[in-house]
Design an enzyme around this catalytic site. Structure first.
Site, mmCIF file in Angstrom:
data_model
loop_
_atom_site.group_PDB
_atom_site.id
_atom_site.type_symbol
_atom_site.label_atom_id
_atom_site.label_comp_id
_atom_site.label_asym_id
_atom_site.label_seq_id
_atom_site.Cartn_x
_atom_site.Cartn_y
_atom_site.Cartn_z
ATOM 1 C CG ASP A 28 -2.095 -0.911 1.174
ATOM 2 O OD1 ASP A 28 -2.254 -1.501 -0.030
ATOM 3 O OD2 ASP A 28 -2.813 -1.155 2.221
ATOM 4 C CB VAL A 30 4.687 0.190 -3.002
ATOM 5 C CG1 VAL A 30 5.390 0.592 -4.891
ATOM 6 C CG2 VAL A 30 5.978 -0.186 -2.453
ATOM 7 C CB THR A 31 -0.389 1.634 -3.908
ATOM 8 O OG1 THR A 31 -0.295 0.145 -4.508
ATOM 9 C CG2 THR A 31 -1.533 2.090 -4.681
ATOM 10 C CG ASP A 65 0.413 0.782 -11.660
ATOM 11 O OD1 ASP A 65 0.229 1.615 -10.617
ATOM 12 O OD2 ASP A 65 -0.645 0.393 -12.314
ATOM 13 N NE ARG A 73 1.307 -11.470 -8.450
ATOM 14 C CZ ARG A 73 1.258 -10.147 -9.140
ATOM 15 N NH1 ARG A 73 -0.174 -9.610 -9.096
ATOM 16 N NH2 ARG A 73 2.223 -9.649 -9.920
ATOM 17 C CG ASP A 86 -2.961 -0.382 -8.478
ATOM 18 O OD1 ASP A 86 -2.096 0.293 -8.314
ATOM 19 O OD2 ASP A 86 -3.399 -0.871 -9.663
ATOM 20 C CG ASP A 90 -4.154 3.029 -11.469
ATOM 21 O OD1 ASP A 90 -3.121 3.346 -11.167
ATOM 22 O OD2 ASP A 90 -4.367 2.137 -11.789
#
Length: 203
Positions: A28, A30-31, A65, A73, A86, A90
């Site tokens: 999260d 990183v997103t 992305d 995962r 995500d 976006d």
């Protein structure tokens, strides 16, 4: 376009994902971090005419992305929340890119018709995923079309890069016009797909 790189990007980001997870970085984070960089860069670089720098920075984070998905995962945390976050973020990134172009064309670029095209791309680009989400909420499907998100993003970044290295601004104007048209066609395609499915349900 960019969807075709997904497999290669997954293999490339796998070792990076392991390092970040060991360092305690969450998918999260990183997103959210990637989205913030794209939004800030787009709203700074494009309105001020720094097309080359802006495109290169945004392109790097667009290509990364899929990193958060690889991390999720590996950590066994793939699920609806990550997909929702995500997809939602976006929209912020995409909107900031076209909003930055609107600001450029209405100020530094002094080109009102191109500003209208950029605004059209912003609005239509938000309707394309909404049509799919609404259809899925009704138990139907509305994916596909001639201009999915990856295609739209790739084309606009190629155009801003071209202008950044010296191409005339009309190149960006032409691409925006094509994107607005392609997005409109995609919306019609998705609406037609849902209409056919709805008709089958009522038969």
């Amino acid at each position: 376009m960019l969807n075709g790189l997904r497999g290669a990007m997954t293999r490339f980001f796998t070792p990076i994902a392991r390092v970040l997870l060991r360092a305690g970085v969450s998918p999260d984070a990183v997103t959210i971090g990637g989205t913030l960089v794209v939004v800030v860069t787009a709203l700074w670089a494009f309105p001020t005419g720094h097309f080359l720098a802006g495109t290169l920075i945004i392109a790097v984070f667009v290509l990364t992305d899929s990193l958060d998905g690889v991390m999720a995962r590996q950590a066994g945390r793939s699920g609806p929340w990550g997909a929702f976050l995500d997809s939602t973020l976006d929209r912020f990134g995409d909107g900031a890119i076209f909003a930055g172009l609107v600001l450029w064309f209405t100020a530094g670029g002094d080109d009102r018709p191109s500003a209208v095209l950029a605004l059209a791309c912003l609005v239509l680009g938000s309707i394309v995923p909404y049509a799919r989400a609404r259809a899925e909420g009704l138990g139907m499907t509305a994916s596909g079309g001639i201009a999915e998100r990856a295609d739209r993003l790739a084309l606009v970044l190629v155009a801003t890069f071209a202008v950044g290295v010296g191409a005339p601004a009309v190149v960006l104007t032409v691409v925006l016009a094509l994107l607005a048209l392609a997005s409109s066609v995609t919306i019609v395609q998705r609406m037609s797909k849902v209409y056919r499915q709805a008709a089958q349900v009522t038969e």
